[in-house]
Write a protein that holds these residues in place. Sequence first.
Motif, PDB file in Angstrom:
ATOM      1  N   PHE A   1       0.612  -1.104  -0.013  1.00 17.90           N
ATOM      2  CA  PHE A   1       0.067   0.018  -0.068  1.00 17.90           C
ATOM      3  C   PHE A   1       0.819   1.342  -0.002  1.00 17.90           C
ATOM      4  O   PHE A   1       0.545   2.207  -0.742  1.00 17.90           O
ATOM      5  CB  PHE A   1      -1.083  -0.234   1.260  1.00 17.90           C
ATOM      6  CG  PHE A   1      -1.931   1.202   1.331  1.00 17.90           C
ATOM      7  CD1 PHE A   1      -2.967   1.020   0.522  1.00 17.90           C
ATOM      8  CD2 PHE A   1      -1.405   2.245   1.954  1.00 17.90           C
ATOM      9  CE1 PHE A   1      -3.774   2.196   0.498  1.00 17.90           C
ATOM     10  CE2 PHE A   1      -2.350   3.434   2.026  1.00 17.90           C
ATOM     11  CZ  PHE A   1      -3.455   3.269   1.252  1.00 17.90           C
TER      12      PHE A   1
ATOM     13  N   GLY B   1       3.937   1.575  -1.062  1.00 13.12           N
ATOM     14  CA  GLY B   1       4.568   1.712  -2.581  1.00 13.12           C
ATOM     15  C   GLY B   1       3.497   2.294  -3.350  1.00 13.12           C
ATOM     16  O   GLY B   1       3.964   3.120  -4.455  1.00 13.12           O
ATOM     17  N   TRP B   2       2.393   1.734  -3.276  1.00 15.46           N
ATOM     18  CA  TRP B   2       1.366   2.173  -4.282  1.00 15.46           C
ATOM     19  C   TRP B   2       0.974   3.657  -4.061  1.00 15.46           C
ATOM     20  O   TRP B   2       0.902   4.611  -5.087  1.00 15.46           O
ATOM     21  CB  TRP B   2       0.038   1.278  -4.144  1.00 15.46           C
ATOM     22  CG  TRP B   2      -1.100   1.575  -5.216  1.00 15.46           C
ATOM     23  CD1 TRP B   2      -0.813   1.903  -6.353  1.00 15.46           C
ATOM     24  CD2 TRP B   2      -2.389   0.807  -5.126  1.00 15.46           C
ATOM     25  NE1 TRP B   2      -1.994   1.858  -6.796  1.00 15.46           N
ATOM     26  CE2 TRP B   2      -3.226   1.079  -6.223  1.00 15.46           C
ATOM     27  CE3 TRP B   2      -3.065   0.234  -4.065  1.00 15.46           C
ATOM     28  CZ2 TRP B   2      -4.309   1.036  -6.559  1.00 15.46           C
ATOM     29  CZ3 TRP B   2      -4.340  -0.157  -4.364  1.00 15.46           C
ATOM     30  CH2 TRP B   2      -4.723   0.286  -5.649  1.00 15.46           C
ATOM     31  N   LYS B   3       0.659   3.929  -2.828  1.00 20.57           N
ATOM     32  CA  LYS B   3       0.372   5.467  -2.563  1.00 20.57           C
ATOM     33  C   LYS B   3       1.470   6.491  -2.627  1.00 20.57           C
ATOM     34  O   LYS B   3       1.241   7.442  -3.097  1.00 20.57           O
ATOM     35  CB  LYS B   3      -0.267   5.535  -1.024  1.00 20.57           C
ATOM     36  CG  LYS B   3      -0.651   6.905  -0.674  1.00 20.57           C
ATOM     37  CD  LYS B   3      -1.817   7.169  -0.919  1.00 20.57           C
ATOM     38  CE  LYS B   3      -2.429   8.635  -0.863  1.00 20.57           C
ATOM     39  NZ  LYS B   3      -3.181   9.254  -1.479  1.00 20.57           N
ATOM     40  N   TRP B   4       2.460   6.106  -2.081  1.00 25.23           N
ATOM     41  CA  TRP B   4       3.559   7.124  -2.076  1.00 25.23           C
ATOM     42  C   TRP B   4       4.776   6.817  -2.845  1.00 25.23           C
ATOM     43  O   TRP B   4       5.588   7.852  -3.243  1.00 25.23           O
ATOM     44  CB  TRP B   4       4.290   7.446  -0.593  1.00 25.23           C
ATOM     45  CG  TRP B   4       2.943   7.885   0.402  1.00 25.23           C
ATOM     46  CD1 TRP B   4       2.626   9.123   0.157  1.00 25.23           C
ATOM     47  CD2 TRP B   4       2.124   7.194   1.107  1.00 25.23           C
ATOM     48  NE1 TRP B   4       1.677   9.351   1.317  1.00 25.23           N
ATOM     49  CE2 TRP B   4       1.539   8.164   1.764  1.00 25.23           C
ATOM     50  CE3 TRP B   4       2.175   5.965   1.710  1.00 25.23           C
ATOM     51  CZ2 TRP B   4       0.543   7.883   2.763  1.00 25.23           C
ATOM     52  CZ3 TRP B   4       1.179   5.895   2.810  1.00 25.23           C
ATOM     53  CH2 TRP B   4       0.287   6.621   3.212  1.00 25.23           C
ATOM     54  N   GLY B   5       4.963   5.930  -3.678  1.00 22.34           N
ATOM     55  CA  GLY B   5       5.926   5.322  -4.511  1.00 22.34           C
ATOM     56  C   GLY B   5       7.124   5.113  -3.817  1.00 22.34           C
ATOM     57  O   GLY B   5       7.369   5.253  -2.703  1.00 22.34           O
ATOM     58  N   PRO B   6       8.159   4.753  -4.651  1.00 21.06           N
ATOM     59  CA  PRO B   6       9.370   4.192  -4.005  1.00 21.06           C
ATOM     60  C   PRO B   6      10.424   5.369  -3.622  1.00 21.06           C
ATOM     61  O   PRO B   6      11.648   4.995  -3.004  1.00 21.06           O
ATOM     62  CB  PRO B   6      10.076   3.421  -4.969  1.00 21.06           C
ATOM     63  CG  PRO B   6       9.462   3.992  -6.295  1.00 21.06           C
ATOM     64  CD  PRO B   6       8.281   4.507  -6.091  1.00 21.06           C
ATOM     65  N   ASP B   7      10.217   6.692  -3.962  1.00 25.76           N
ATOM     66  CA  ASP B   7      11.031   7.766  -3.709  1.00 25.76           C
ATOM     67  C   ASP B   7      11.506   7.985  -2.120  1.00 25.76           C
ATOM     68  O   ASP B   7      10.368   7.774  -1.442  1.00 25.76           O
ATOM     69  CB  ASP B   7      10.616   9.106  -4.336  1.00 25.76           C
ATOM     70  CG  ASP B   7      10.599   9.139  -5.648  1.00 25.76           C
ATOM     71  OD1 ASP B   7      11.410   8.293  -6.172  1.00 25.76           O
ATOM     72  OD2 ASP B   7      10.085   9.952  -6.337  1.00 25.76           O
TER      73      ASP B   7
ATOM     74  N   ASP C   1      11.190   5.853   3.682  1.00 27.10           N
ATOM     75  CA  ASP C   1      10.559   5.073   2.306  1.00 27.10           C
ATOM     76  C   ASP C   1      10.034   3.784   2.567  1.00 27.10           C
ATOM     77  O   ASP C   1      10.173   3.601   3.618  1.00 27.10           O
ATOM     78  CB  ASP C   1      11.881   5.017   1.182  1.00 27.10           C
ATOM     79  CG  ASP C   1      13.131   4.083   1.878  1.00 27.10           C
ATOM     80  OD1 ASP C   1      12.605   3.307   2.839  1.00 27.10           O
ATOM     81  OD2 ASP C   1      14.003   4.026   1.385  1.00 27.10           O
TER      82      ASP C   1
END
Lengths: 394, 290, 353
Positions: B107, B109-115, B213
């Motif tokens: 979730f 990773g999906w919402k906030w991305g890997p940055d 992260d």
Amino acid sequence: MLKKAFVSMALLMMVTFLMTTPGLAQKVRGVTDTEVLIGQTGPQTGPAALWGAVARGTGLYFKGINDEGGIHGRKVKYFLRDDGYQPAKTRAIATEFVEQMGIFGVVGCVGVGPGMAVRDYYTENKVLMVSFGCSGVTNWINPFNRYIFATYPLYVDEARGLTRYLFEQMKLTKVAVFYQNDDYGKQGLEGVEHYEKEKGLKLVASVSAEVTERDLSSHALKLKSSGAEAVVMWAMPTHAALLLAECAKIGYKPQWATSSTLSDSPVMMQITKGLWTGMILSYPIEPPDSNNPLMVKYRAWHQKYEPNERWGTFYYSGCVYAEPFVEGLKRAGRNLTPETFIKAMETLKDWRGGIGGPFTFTSTDHQGAKYVRYAQVQPDSTVKILTDWVRITK
Amino acid sequence: MLGQLIVSGLAVGACYSLLALAMVIIYKTSDVLNFAQGEMAMISTYVAFTLMESHHVPFQWAVILTFLFAILLGASFEFVFLRQAKEPTVLGLIIITLGFEMILMGFAGWKWGPDQRSLDFPVSNIETYNLFGLVMSKINFWTIVISLVLMFILFLFFRYTKVGVAMRATQQNQLAARVMGIRTKWILSFTWAISSMVGAVAGMLIAALGVLDPTMMMDPLLKSFASAVLGGMTSLPGTAVGGAMLGIIENLFGGYVSLAFKSVVAFAVIVLMLCIKPSGLLAKHYVKKV
Amino acid sequence: MDIKRSYYEDIELFKSNTILVWSILFLVFLGILPWLVKAYHLLGMSIYILNLITINALVAIGLNILVGYTGQISMGHAGFFAIGAFTTVIFIVNWSFPLYIALPIAGFISSAFGFILGLPALRLKGPYLAIATLGFGMSITTIIKHMEFFGGRMGLQAPKLYLFGTPMKDIHYYYVIMIIAVLMVIGALKLIKTRVGRAFIAIRDSDIAAEAMGVNLTYYKTLSFAVSAFYTGIAGGLYALILGFINPEGFTMIMSIAFLAMVVVGGLGSIMGSIAGAALLTYLDIKLQVVQDIPAIGPALVAFSQKYMSMAGISNIAVIVYGLIMILIVLFEPLGIFGFWIRTKRYWKTWPF
């Protein structure tokens, strides 16, 4: 009754065998009159997901190319698959690419570990690997493989060049290395060691950290006690941020220098809370705000197709890795086979048609990228290019 | 250098002990080893980040809202997943928490991305307090203070309040506790809520120390497991002792023996420790009666 | 028919002719499976995925002997897997052993490590054991990384093997792996029915009672670790061969967790369940990645991602689904796929009642 079962099974087997030998038409896999099929693997999930932006950037580039009409009447049909940086998965995707989709080549897949697991398989099946690995690990291009075209400067050369720059331009002789404990980090260490040996200098300290480690206080202390004037860092963004903070805390301020993998300065600046200023980078591509006409075009594509993506270095470096591939397709002409493509690629001599450095491929050397520029990070998180393209490979 | 290594070790040990504290609270009451602890803390930290970054909520309010979120997250995990398990085994419960960990990580990773992001924290991780030539960043200092204070409050809470006693009763014998009129289910939800909140504190501090992260809690979580085991899985003061010991041992090992094997030493220590005293430093040895 | 009159009837592999016929049919099916897969790509399968599934099934069986039958927990099986992989490659490359010797050696070295890990396990229970084994798994890869002998951080290139002069490809490996797997599955099925297997089960149900009945806890617990590690080590060796390249980063904690999930999803204490669990989770792990391309749901997910989430992380849906499957199976079918199978069987047997 048993006998009957055996006989019927044997018959069934025969039938299946007969069915499964269809006559394959003699044509090039992955190339049709209107399309050329390209695959790409890149981690979109898991710990390495950060580099997945590269893969999505390549997707953007192909979208743009297709909208301009494709290459010789062929559009690029492009598949992006997530391998989570696990070699076993990469290999599974590779079989899917070759046996089910029938791709012509792979472009810009991320990761050397995953790459090594599929190199032989792709070579056996004559799949072209352009910019595969997106990385400059020497193992990848040795031994020489005709199907591999590498477009990333070797880490060893990059680190050597960086040390040379520190020594010649900035007169810093006491150099230490901080590297992350994997193939990438170790190549950085090797490069620095090479140069130090050439000049008869001694490496002051080499400090390594495991990729997962989150406490770098003793690493920072070790670097400080070595008294190095400059530290070359071959690490991931997280480690870079942790290390800079720890060093700042104990009042240690050497000249930092790092590889192109940490070139995303806005992010680095944010996560290091400003400590990134003054970092020396080796920079193999154009900076994000460059006025290079191609960069302007790519930024327009970005606005048009994927406005939600962040315009970071990793993202648009996906374009850099696909550029030579498309150039190869152009030069190979309408009659596209792996052989004509390789021939066409080998005609690239100091080619500057993209946003990367000059690329050269010859029939004995497929390591195309040999040039970088040096840049310094400014307080407003832009980078200032300090030099012209410098050849770093001997 | 020795002094500085010990001070840095204490600082990092405080982070471990905070997470270990969250873990021990749950283990004490419901015998569940919570592998999702790290990711629950990570999600809460992301919530704080989003509140401050996108909605410009002031820090204090963001923290309070995050605590509310963490409480809700912990209680609802217990309610939605764990409570539904029929005849749960130790392993089954571990698998459920592992599954939840994956859901949360996915979730995030999906919402906030890997940055990588940086959490704006009012206390700096670069400015330092100096004492006798030893330095400690301000946030390290406050981490130690917060972890000790939290541990003390929870210790008192478990020992002297009615709910705390009910929690201990629930751990010892759920059935008997229920017969005595304790609403054990409610108690379990409550435990998860508190633990999740303590985890959120740890998450925010760890993010402020480094970066934010989706994978940031992997290493701290394992180390906090190690410190919880070292101190004793059922002992609250044990977490502080275990965390501090682990941090110091790690740093001394890294400073004087080998940096390369620093990340392994934690596990060598716990295996040794467990062979000598299986219940950990501060917990009573508890033998199962047949 | 279900009543067993003697011990030999119980340990018999084929309890009736029906089972024998079906087993033979199944073996034949396994024999022709690669051709079917190659021709029709059923469910997007490839021979490589079949190989991977078989290897994972071997690990799951090994782990099930430890977890499902003996009642111990291991979260460090990726460590044994790595030991098996590296040993096999090193024995073949450095000392040019043939595969059929190198592989058993890898298995035994791995089981020696299993024995060593089993020693502290004698005193540890539940969560303590989970953490100790977790530490073992993490430490092994770190140690391998730091020894140049194991290729260090660069990893090792697995040797190219030749079968009658032709280089081995996926399909050749399939038969090699399948023969080994069938033998090892039969071995596991037999083992459980013997004195050793019963001792394992007795330890799982109550170790104190088992000890009182004369089961030597030290011996059987360490033996269980050793057997489990043996299976995993052999599987690791095969894994190195089909992948062609191994590096220490490939053997993560996530891998250990995935193995454990296979066992639990398949069904604790069931060999066939382990195979099913390995097949299901391996397949999902590989195939769940292109959610965008699923008809109907895909575009909706893309739209949802663009509006509320991030497009960059859309692949993470696969991770979420994977986690959800793990939880739901434990919640609603504690015996896993095996439990589901038993219920279906019972339903049909007693139909229409």
